[in-house]
Design an enzyme around this catalytic site. Structure first.
Site, PDB file in Angstrom:
ATOM      1  N   TYR A  82      -8.683   1.997 -12.545  1.00 54.98           N
ATOM      2  CA  TYR A  82      -8.920   0.752 -13.295  1.00 54.98           C
ATOM      3  C   TYR A  82      -9.600   1.183 -14.650  1.00 54.98           C
ATOM      4  CZ  TYR A  82      -7.732  -1.669  -9.025  1.00 54.98           C
ATOM      5  OH  TYR A  82      -6.761  -2.517  -7.821  1.00 54.98           O
ATOM      6  N   LYS A 121      -5.686   9.568  -0.274  1.00 52.91           N
ATOM      7  CA  LYS A 121      -4.311  10.054  -0.355  1.00 52.91           C
ATOM      8  C   LYS A 121      -4.254  11.489  -0.678  1.00 52.91           C
ATOM      9  CE  LYS A 121      -0.043   8.885   0.250  1.00 52.91           C
ATOM     10  NZ  LYS A 121       0.623   8.363   1.474  1.00 52.91           N
ATOM     11  N   ASP A 150      -2.453   4.953   3.665  1.00 58.28           N
ATOM     12  CA  ASP A 150      -1.368   4.140   4.414  1.00 58.28           C
ATOM     13  C   ASP A 150      -2.019   3.912   5.879  1.00 58.28           C
ATOM     14  OD1 ASP A 150      -1.315   7.071   4.303  1.00 58.28           O
ATOM     15  OD2 ASP A 150       0.888   7.176   4.038  1.00 58.28           O
ATOM     16  N   ASP A 173     -10.056  -2.030  -3.506  1.00 56.24           N
ATOM     17  CA  ASP A 173      -9.754  -3.235  -3.966  1.00 56.24           C
ATOM     18  C   ASP A 173      -8.703  -4.047  -2.982  1.00 56.24           C
ATOM     19  OD1 ASP A 173      -9.216  -5.457  -5.287  1.00 56.24           O
ATOM     20  OD2 ASP A 173      -8.235  -4.738  -6.975  1.00 56.24           O
ATOM     21  N   ASP A 204      -9.526  -6.650   0.748  1.00 56.70           N
ATOM     22  CA  ASP A 204      -8.927  -7.855   0.727  1.00 56.70           C
ATOM     23  C   ASP A 204      -8.225  -7.968   2.376  1.00 56.70           C
ATOM     24  OD1 ASP A 204      -9.534  -8.764  -1.708  1.00 56.70           O
ATOM     25  OD2 ASP A 204      -7.378  -9.549  -1.949  1.00 56.70           O
TER      26      ASP A 204
END
Ligand code: NAD
Length: 357
Positions: free
Chosen positions: A142, A191, A223, A247, A251
């Site tokens: 970001y 990852k 994942d 992020d 959620d």
């Protein structure tokens, strides 16, 4: 004591949920002999409409001069077609960077009274969910280099994921410190099978872990983590992860606990000044209809009382008042289940305030 709180109501349901929350803070302050001076400041779409920019300098100045910052949410379809640097979300990234808030802390707890709102199988929900996500907030994709260029297939856009050891160390340390106060188990999510930035992340977390021999540390690929959060969420205690993975996963963590309208967050740096906000967005679909669940924002204010203002008793009183309202069966639409009493945003606020008296 008297505390100065900057309030960024923002867009959509932001003004409704922050109004309820400042009322709850006043009631908690009255109960424990403290006062609050709330200063409204602009950020997001409403700031674009009034000043032409998503994050006016005055907002940064007032936030920096405050004891803490309460934020509703920003954004909405009205501003979706603006260029990237003028989007409401740019205000969000800007305020985090301006205040040096590099850690976003998101507790995800399944309230026993809301077990029916949990979308997971009953036997999975029955094992309980109580985790806290430490998301790195001012680095990674970001904030990395980005742009447009001519590529092999014509126009292409790129964003860059970059992390320094320093950035990983400081968020990892916070996560391990938190684990010491909980079940002493950190899961670092990356990852590392594909990304160099993740390999540095993993190696750095392992180094930090050496200073915390009483805390077990596991690595999990993002994942797999997305799957484990719905398969076996009770295995998570403290999660530490990058900006983009945090992020998305937080959620997901919120939904397994019942509703996005229940989950608070704090963003902190090296000073006492923090920014406290619900993890959800501005919910334009229900804005102005008195349908929003204010609990995530009120719980964010409870985190503020505890972490920035040193008032744990007031924070506990607020949490108990929320529990009491839920145990009596009052529910906003997002957490409604059969046999409960539907209430709106304002009424839920009134019930929490009544529980404080
Ligand atoms: P959202 O979180 O606003 O809404 C997702 C769904 O959850 C909607 O159906 C909404 O009605 C519901 N919901 C959210 N909060 C609720 C609450 N308190 N009570 C009851 N229901 C609630 O996400 P979105 O729709 O993807 O985004 C809407 C806007 O919010 C976008 O402009 C987005 O950029 C922005 N956004 C802002 C923030 C922030 O300010 N921190 C975070 C995420 C999204």
């Amino acid at each position: 004591m008297k505390f100065n709180i900057a309030v960024i109501a923002g867009d959509g349901i932001g003004p409704e949920i922050t109004k309820v929350t400042t009322d709850v803070l006043e009631a908690a302050g009255a109960k424990f002999g403290h006062g609050f001076k709330f200063t409204d400041v602009l950020m997001g779409g409403c700031a674009i409409d009034k000043t032409g920019v998503p994050l006016p300098d005055e907002t940064i100045r007032i936030c920096k001069d405050s004891d803490s910052v309460l934020l509703g949410a920003v954004g909405g379809p009205k501003w979706d077609t603006l260029p990237g640097h003028l989007r409401p979300e740019k205000g969000l990234l800007g305020i985090r960077a301006a205040l040096g808030l590099y850690a976003n802390i998101r507790p995800a707890v399944l309230f026993p009274s809301l077990i029916n709102a949990c979308p997971l199988r009953a036997d999975i929900a029955a094992r309980g969910i109580d985790m806290v996500v430490y998301r790195e907030l001012t680095g990674g994709m970001y904030f990395g280099e980005r742009g447009m260029r001519e590529g092999k297939y014509g126009a292409e856009a790129y964003d860059t994921e970059a992390y320094s050891k320093f950035e990983v160390e400081r968020i990892a340390r916070l996560a391990f410190e938190c684990a010491l106060t909980r079940k002493k188990h950190v899961i670092s999510i990356d990852k590392a099978n594909v990304l160099d930035s993740s390999r540095l992340w993993r190696a750095t977390v392992a180094e930090v872990a050496k200073a915390y021999p009483g805390v077990t540390c596991e690595n999990m690929l993002v994942d797999n983590a997305a799957m484990q959060l719905v398969k076996n969420p009770s295995q998570f205690d403290v999660i530490v992860t990058s900006n983009i993975f945090g992020d998305i996963l937080s959620d997901e963590a919120s939904m397994v606990t019942g509703s996005i309208g229940m989950l608070p967050s704090s963003s902190i740096g090296d000073s006492k000044l923090g920014l406290y906000e619900p993890i959800h967005g501005s919910a334009p679909d229900i804005a102005g209809k008195d349908l929003a669940n204010p609990i995530a924002t009120v719980l964010s204010a409870a985190m503020m009382l505890e972490s920035s203002l040193g008032l744990p008793d007031a924070a506990l009183a607020i949490r108990r008042a929320i529990d009491a309202a839920l145990l009596k069966g009052f529910r906003t639409g997002d957490i409604m289940s059969a046999g409960c009493t539907p209430v709106g945003c304002k009424e839920m606020g009134g019930l929490i305030i009544a529980g404080l008296k």
